[in-house]
Structure formats: structure tokens, C-alpha cells
Scaffold this motif. Structure first.
Motif, PDB file in Angstrom:
ATOM      1  N   LEU A  92       0.829  -1.203   0.000  1.00 50.97           N
ATOM      2  CA  LEU A  92       0.000   0.000   0.000  1.00 50.97           C
ATOM      3  C   LEU A  92       0.867   1.258   0.000  1.00 50.97           C
ATOM      4  CD1 LEU A  92      -2.853   1.211   0.189  1.00 50.97           C
ATOM      5  CD2 LEU A  92      -2.642   1.083   2.676  1.00 50.97           C
ATOM      6  N   VAL A  93       1.876   1.281   0.863  1.00 52.21           N
ATOM      7  CA  VAL A  93       2.773   2.435   0.924  1.00 52.21           C
ATOM      8  C   VAL A  93       3.469   2.636  -0.419  1.00 52.21           C
ATOM      9  CG1 VAL A  93       4.879   3.330   1.978  1.00 52.21           C
ATOM     10  CG2 VAL A  93       3.108   2.317   3.413  1.00 52.21           C
ATOM     11  N   ALA A  94       3.922   1.537  -1.036  1.00 51.71           N
ATOM     12  CA  ALA A  94       4.607   1.634  -2.326  1.00 51.71           C
ATOM     13  C   ALA A  94       3.677   2.167  -3.410  1.00 51.71           C
ATOM     14  CB  ALA A  94       5.152   0.264  -2.727  1.00 51.71           C
ATOM     15  N   THR A  95       2.422   1.731  -3.401  1.00 55.22           N
ATOM     16  CA  THR A  95       1.467   2.166  -4.419  1.00 55.22           C
ATOM     17  C   THR A  95       1.144   3.648  -4.280  1.00 55.22           C
ATOM     18  OG1 THR A  95       0.491  -0.039  -4.558  1.00 55.22           O
ATOM     19  CG2 THR A  95      -0.851   1.781  -5.353  1.00 55.22           C
ATOM     20  N   VAL A  96       0.901   4.096  -3.050  1.00 54.34           N
ATOM     21  CA  VAL A  96       0.613   5.512  -2.837  1.00 54.34           C
ATOM     22  C   VAL A  96       1.839   6.358  -3.159  1.00 54.34           C
ATOM     23  CG1 VAL A  96      -0.090   7.246  -1.134  1.00 54.34           C
ATOM     24  CG2 VAL A  96      -1.171   4.995  -1.131  1.00 54.34           C
ATOM     25  N   GLY A 135       4.215   3.091 -17.008  1.00 54.33           N
ATOM     26  CA  GLY A 135       4.491   1.750 -16.521  1.00 54.33           C
ATOM     27  C   GLY A 135       3.614   1.301 -15.379  1.00 54.33           C
ATOM     28  N   ALA A 136       2.494   1.985 -15.142  1.00 53.04           N
ATOM     29  CA  ALA A 136       1.585   1.632 -14.049  1.00 53.04           C
ATOM     30  C   ALA A 136       0.224   1.248 -14.620  1.00 53.04           C
ATOM     31  CB  ALA A 136       1.448   2.803 -13.076  1.00 53.04           C
ATOM     32  N   ALA A 137      -0.703   0.902 -13.746  1.00 54.53           N
ATOM     33  CA  ALA A 137      -2.063   0.549 -14.146  1.00 54.53           C
ATOM     34  C   ALA A 137      -3.004   0.831 -12.991  1.00 54.53           C
ATOM     35  CB  ALA A 137      -2.147  -0.919 -14.574  1.00 54.53           C
ATOM     36  N   HIS A 138      -4.319   0.829 -13.285  1.00 52.91           N
ATOM     37  CA  HIS A 138      -5.310   1.099 -12.232  1.00 52.91           C
ATOM     38  C   HIS A 138      -5.715  -0.181 -11.530  1.00 52.91           C
ATOM     39  CE1 HIS A 138      -9.046   2.202 -10.226  1.00 52.91           C
ATOM     40  NE2 HIS A 138      -8.718   3.465 -10.385  1.00 52.91           N
ATOM     41  N   GLY A 139      -6.261  -1.132 -12.266  1.00 47.91           N
ATOM     42  CA  GLY A 139      -6.583  -2.426 -11.698  1.00 47.91           C
ATOM     43  C   GLY A 139      -7.982  -2.593 -11.153  1.00 47.91           C
ATOM     44  N   ALA A 140      -8.742  -1.510 -10.990  1.00 46.14           N
ATOM     45  CA  ALA A 140     -10.109  -1.632 -10.446  1.00 46.14           C
ATOM     46  C   ALA A 140     -10.970  -0.489 -10.965  1.00 46.14           C
ATOM     47  CB  ALA A 140     -10.086  -1.649  -8.927  1.00 46.14           C
ATOM     48  N   LEU A 141     -10.936  -0.260 -12.266  1.00 42.04           N
ATOM     49  CA  LEU A 141     -11.693   0.844 -12.856  1.00 42.04           C
ATOM     50  C   LEU A 141     -13.164   0.483 -12.996  1.00 42.04           C
ATOM     51  CD1 LEU A 141     -11.522   3.661 -14.372  1.00 42.04           C
ATOM     52  CD2 LEU A 141     -11.492   2.291 -16.455  1.00 42.04           C
ATOM     53  N   LEU A 160      -9.353   9.588 -11.763  1.00 42.38           N
ATOM     54  CA  LEU A 160      -9.270   8.190 -11.350  1.00 42.38           C
ATOM     55  C   LEU A 160      -8.926   8.115  -9.865  1.00 42.38           C
ATOM     56  CD1 LEU A 160      -7.188   6.694 -14.313  1.00 42.38           C
ATOM     57  CD2 LEU A 160      -9.668   6.895 -14.119  1.00 42.38           C
ATOM     58  N   ALA A 161      -9.779   7.456  -9.089  1.00 42.13           N
ATOM     59  CA  ALA A 161      -9.533   7.268  -7.659  1.00 42.13           C
ATOM     60  C   ALA A 161      -9.140   5.813  -7.392  1.00 42.13           C
ATOM     61  CB  ALA A 161     -10.786   7.629  -6.855  1.00 42.13           C
ATOM     62  N   GLU A 162      -8.451   5.603  -6.271  1.00 38.24           N
ATOM     63  CA  GLU A 162      -8.093   4.260  -5.791  1.00 38.24           C
ATOM     64  C   GLU A 162      -7.192   3.515  -6.767  1.00 38.24           C
ATOM     65  OE1 GLU A 162     -11.433   1.992  -4.305  1.00 38.24           O
ATOM     66  OE2 GLU A 162     -12.527   3.819  -3.783  1.00 38.24           O
ATOM     67  N   ARG A 163      -6.340   4.225  -7.518  1.00 41.79           N
ATOM     68  CA  ARG A 163      -5.468   3.561  -8.480  1.00 41.79           C
ATOM     69  C   ARG A 163      -4.542   2.564  -7.781  1.00 41.79           C
ATOM     70  NH1 ARG A 163      -0.932   2.343 -10.276  1.00 41.79           N
ATOM     71  NH2 ARG A 163       0.051   3.252  -8.428  1.00 41.79           N
ATOM     72  N   GLY A 164      -4.648   1.316  -8.205  1.00 37.84           N
ATOM     73  CA  GLY A 164      -3.757   0.278  -7.710  1.00 37.84           C
ATOM     74  C   GLY A 164      -4.010  -0.219  -6.307  1.00 37.84           C
ATOM     75  N   LEU A 165      -4.926   0.406  -5.566  1.00 32.72           N
ATOM     76  CA  LEU A 165      -5.090   0.066  -4.147  1.00 32.72           C
ATOM     77  C   LEU A 165      -5.624  -1.351  -3.940  1.00 32.72           C
ATOM     78  CD1 LEU A 165      -6.527   3.409  -2.710  1.00 32.72           C
ATOM     79  CD2 LEU A 165      -4.141   2.664  -2.902  1.00 32.72           C
ATOM     80  N   LEU A 166      -6.680  -1.711  -4.676  1.00 34.13           N
ATOM     81  CA  LEU A 166      -7.290  -3.025  -4.480  1.00 34.13           C
ATOM     82  C   LEU A 166      -6.290  -4.132  -4.799  1.00 34.13           C
ATOM     83  CD1 LEU A 166      -9.833  -4.705  -3.877  1.00 34.13           C
ATOM     84  CD2 LEU A 166     -10.401  -4.564  -6.303  1.00 34.13           C
ATOM     85  N   ARG A 167      -5.594  -4.002  -5.923  1.00 25.81           N
ATOM     86  CA  ARG A 167      -4.632  -5.038  -6.321  1.00 25.81           C
ATOM     87  C   ARG A 167      -3.470  -5.103  -5.339  1.00 25.81           C
ATOM     88  NH1 ARG A 167      -7.097  -8.325 -10.075  1.00 25.81           N
ATOM     89  NH2 ARG A 167      -8.417  -7.013 -11.412  1.00 25.81           N
ATOM     90  N   ALA A 168      -3.022  -3.935  -4.858  1.00 19.51           N
ATOM     91  CA  ALA A 168      -1.911  -3.916  -3.917  1.00 19.51           C
ATOM     92  C   ALA A 168      -2.278  -4.631  -2.625  1.00 19.51           C
ATOM     93  CB  ALA A 168      -1.500  -2.473  -3.629  1.00 19.51           C
ATOM     94  N   LEU A 169      -3.456  -4.373  -2.098  1.00 21.60           N
ATOM     95  CA  LEU A 169      -3.877  -5.001  -0.846  1.00 21.60           C
ATOM     96  C   LEU A 169      -4.044  -6.509  -1.008  1.00 21.60           C
ATOM     97  CD1 LEU A 169      -6.439  -2.340   0.399  1.00 21.60           C
ATOM     98  CD2 LEU A 169      -4.159  -2.777   1.311  1.00 21.60           C
ATOM     99  N   ARG A 170      -4.434  -6.939  -2.198  1.00 19.86           N
ATOM    100  CA  ARG A 170      -4.613  -8.373  -2.443  1.00 19.86           C
ATOM    101  C   ARG A 170      -3.317  -9.061  -2.872  1.00 19.86           C
ATOM    102  NH1 ARG A 170     -10.277  -8.563  -5.946  1.00 19.86           N
ATOM    103  NH2 ARG A 170     -11.692  -7.988  -4.245  1.00 19.86           N
TER     104      ARG A 170
END
Length: 450
Positions: free
Chosen positions: A54-58, A128-134, A149-159
Motif C-alpha cells: 500500500l505504501v509503495a502504491t501511494v 508503466g503503471a495501471a489502475h486495476g479496479a476501474l 481516477l480514484a483508488e489507483r492500484g489500491l485493491l490489487r496492492a492489498l490483495r
């Protein structure tokens, strides 16, 4: 959690909405501007690995924002209090889902949302990034009518999952289809469905399809979208609150709910990506950062206000002296433990392998490359550069790697338009860190025919 409590100086208004990763609350920043606070679901951040990702994604979002607006909901901070973690952003309401539910999204607004999200995703993918939960719940409308775009990468990062550009393209097509189904104008709905179908050839092709159909959307533009969003609020805080009641934010003067930032904000905004909070092999189990995470206590903490509870009494000097002596002993023991531990090896890339499409790319298609980077399994940051044989400006980026991961995928999406034949070669060059200290690279080619 009560209206009027504060998190990192942002006063919660009591208006909330649910998300896949937690609960959003409308808030007011210290300077009086609208802001948003996302409380992550406790089980989602219960492990050190999830927190580290999570820290890395933010941190990656902060680097993306450092170059200027990119179409992401701006991040302000990531803070922790005991076992609770909050993401602080600019205002995160209303969402497109909220506008649709309220019947306030006209065809022009729908087209504007799709255009701006397509452009934002293209920029994110180029980095080189992606959203993952659009979806409609993770696209919010800014005060100027921009779609963010909100919550970019958060769902995938937590999982602990990988977010890919291909997933984003499919999700964008699904969003376009949902907006078409919601549209009450037959001509506009048909145009939105065409854009959804065009996404099979890439987001650039879908965006161009929408632009070619501008005549179907008379109200297209941010002004109409801003007007539609005005006055629409998130659902009011109900008698069955979505936030945990006991320790979300403590009363003034209590140490139980104090919060600390998890990001090294000055460095992050300058693009370095350094963060205060690290977990994993090679990191002492009793570092100050880990203690802060577990206890949520710091001298610079921010607590809830306006509860009316009296401040706790000051402890007697004798108790304070005893506690200070005990703390000193703990710190000395932690320092000895730190010195005895063997430092973890730094991250190093050992190999890179680029894969290109095996089939010929047809008219106005997209060649999807993936660079498979092999590492020694340590945590760190990979710096890379994609080069294309058509002379376009190289794409440079950084990818955060968590400890334990020995393989990292770095995608490149090459859109080709026009008639004729063409052979394109893409080269992925790993700039650092490598085992030799020098850049290593690999390349692959594809064929285009139209």
C-alpha cells in the motif's frame, strides 16, 4: 466515528460512501477546502505485506503527480493510527456511480467521463503503471468538472495481485457499455457502444471514436459535468455507521487514536519515492517505524477534536522518570539487536526478457509488449526505459518491487494506425539496479499489416 472528528488535520463531515477497499468520508482540510478520507477495511491492512504494498502504491501515485496533473485523484497523505490506515486526498465525491444513481449524468457528461478516463489511463500506462479496479465507483468528478481516477492500484496492492493495462482496457470498455445502457438518448447510446467496441483496438482508438462522434453529445465538456456534480453529496452518515465506532479517531488528549504519516512527503513529491514505513527481510522487528505502526503514537500526532472530553491528568514526575528509563533500555536493546542482524542484500536485476505479439497486428491495432524482469527477490525500485524503433520519445519509469518477488512484468502498448506494412521493435533497458552495475536490455519485434 463522529462528525467533527479530525484525521491528519482534516475534519470529517459525517458523509460517507463505501468502496471495495474501505469507506470514503467527505472532509474539510485545515485551510477550509473540501477533501476526502478513505478508511481502509482493517482486514485488508492486517498484514505487513499488504501495508508495504500500500505504501509503495501511494508513493508511486505521488511520483506520477509530481510531473503535473495526470488525471488521478490527488493524494495528500497516508496515515496510520493503531491498526487503522487512512488515505487523505482532495475531495473524492461525487463518483460517476453517484451521478448515475441520481440520474444527473447526461450523454455529454458520459462522453466527457470516458474521454478523460481514457486519456488518464493512457498516461498511467505510459508511465508503466495501471489502475486495476476501474469502474463507475472509482471515477470521481473534480470541482472543475474533470473526471479523476480514484483508488489507483489500491485493491490489487492489498490483495497482492498484479494490475495490468489489459485489465484497465477491458474495464474501460465495460464502463462505456454501462454508460451506454444508462443513456436515454438512442443516438448517443449507439455512439458510446461504438466506443466500447473500439477499445478492442486500444484506448487511443476508443478515444478517437468518441471524438469522431462529438455530434451525438451536445453537452460534452467539463462545464456540463461540473454543473451535474454540484450539490450532489455522498449518502449521509446513518444510524448504522460504516466506520468502526470505538477507536477510529480518539478523543482529544488520548494516545489511543493518534495518527502518523506513512510517507516521506518531501522526498516523495520530488520524485524520489522514499517512504518512512518499510517491512520485510532485513528490517529490524522493533524499528521506530514498526512501533509507530503498531501503537499509532508520535509526538506529531493528530487526534479528534470537539468531543468535549477533558484532557487526561499529567502523570507524576516519578512515573515519567521510570517510563523514560524503561524506554531508554528498550532503545538500547533494539540498537544492539539491529547491529547483530545481517543487513539485507540490495535489490538487483539479473535478467530481462521482452515478449512481443506472436500474431500480426491488424489495422489500427495495438502491439502489447511485456518485459519480464528477473530479480534477486529483494525490495527496491527498478528504473527502466522503453525504446521504440519508430523514433518516438523513450518512455522512462520506475517500478516498486516488494521483497519476495523475483519476477516483475513491465508492459508497453504500441498503437499503430494507417495502411501498409510495418515492423516495429521495442527494447526494454533496465537502467538500475543490475548485478553488473551497467544497464541490461532485451528487445522483440512485431509485424503490422493493414
Amino acid at each position: 466515528m463522529r462528525e467533527g472528528a479530525t484525521v491528519a488535520g482534516h475534519r470529517l463531515t459525517g458523509r460517507t460512501r463505501r468502496s471495495e477497499v474501505g469507506t470514503w468520508a467527505d472532509a474539510v482540510s485545515p485551510d477550509g477546502r473540501p477533501s476526502g478520507a478513505l478508511l481502509f477495511d482493517p482486514p485488508a491492512v492486517a498484514t505487513a505485506g499488504a501495508r508495504e504494498r500500500l505504501v509503495a502504491t501511494v508513493g508511486a501515485d505521488l511520483r506520477l503527480q509530481s510531473g503535473g496533473p495526470i488525471g488521478l485523484l490527488p493524494v495528500i497523505d497516508l496515515v496510520a493510527a493503531r491498526d487503522e490506515v487512512w488515505l487523505i486526498t482532495t475531495r473524492a465525491t461525487p463518483s460517476v456511480a453517484g451521478l448515475m444513481a441520481a440520474g444527473r449524468l447526461d450523454p455529454g457528461g458520459a462522453a466527457t467521463v470516458l474521454l478523460e478516463t481514457a486519456q488518464a489511463l493512457l498516461a498511467v500506462h505510459a508511465a508503466g503503471a495501471a489502475h486495476g479496479a476501474l469502474h463507475a465507483g472509482t471515477v470521481v468528478i473534480g470541482e472543475d468538472g474533470s473526471a479523476l481516477l480514484a483508488e489507483r492500484g489500491l485493491l490489487r496492492a492489498l490483495r497482492g495481485e498484479y494490475a495490468s493495462a489489459e485489465q484497465d482496457v477491458a474495464a474501460w470498455a465495460a464502463l462505456a457499455g454501462a454508460l451506454a445502457a444508462d443513456c436515454r438518448d438512442g443516438h448517443a447510446a449507439t455512439a458510446l457502444r461504438r466506443a466500447s467496441a473500439a477499445a478492442a483496438h486500444g484506448l487511443a482508438a476508443a478515444r478517437d471514436t468518441l471524438l469522431a462522434e462529438r455530434g451525438a453529445f451536445p453537452g460534452m465538456g467539463r462545464e456540463g459535468l461540473a454543473h451535474a456534480a454540484q450539490g450532489l453529496s455522498a449518502p449521509a452518515f446513518s444510524a448504522s455507521p460504516a466506520f468502526p465506532e470505538p477507536s477510529t479517531v480518539a478523543a482529544a488528549g488520548s494516545s489511543g487514536g493518534e495518527a502518523v504519516t506513512l510517507l516521506d512527503l518531501p522526498d516523495a513529491t520530488e520524485g524520489s519515492g522514499n517512504v518512512m514505513m518499510r517491512f520485510g527481510p532485513g528490517v529490524p522487528t522493533e524499528t521506530t517505524a514498526a512501533q509507530i505502526w503498531r501503537a499509532g503514537q508520535t509526538s506529531a500526532a493528530v487526534t479528534a477534536t470537539h468531543t468535549g472530553r477533558p484532557a487526561p491528568r499529567r502523570r507524576r514526575r516519578r512515573s515519567t522518570a521510570w517510563a523514560g528509563t524503561l524506554l531508554l533500555a528498550i532503545l538500547i536493546a533494539a540498537a544492539i539487536l539491529w547491529l547483530r542482524q545481517t543487513p539485507a542484500a540490495p535489490l538487483a536485476v539479473t535478467d530481462v526478457d521482452v515478449k512481443a505479439p506472436s500474431k500480426t497486428v491488424r489495422c489500427d491495432g495495438t502491439a502489447d509488449f511485456v518485459g519480464i524482469v528477473t530479480t534477486n527477490g529483494e525490495a527496491g525500485t527498478i528504473r527502466y526505459r522503453w525504446l521504440r524503433s519508430d523514433g518516438r520519445k523513450p518512455v522512462e519509469g520506475e517500478q516498486q518491487v516488494s521483497s519476495g518477488n523475483t519476477s516483475v512484468d513491465l508492459p508497453l502498448h504500441w498503437n499503430v494506425t494507417g495502411s501498409g506494412t510495418f515492423k516495429g521493435t521495442a527494447t526494454l533497458r533496465i537502467l538500475s539496479p543490475t548485478t553488473s552495475g551497467k544497464p541490461i536490455q532485451d528487445k522483440a519485434s512485431f509485424a503490422y499489416k493493414c
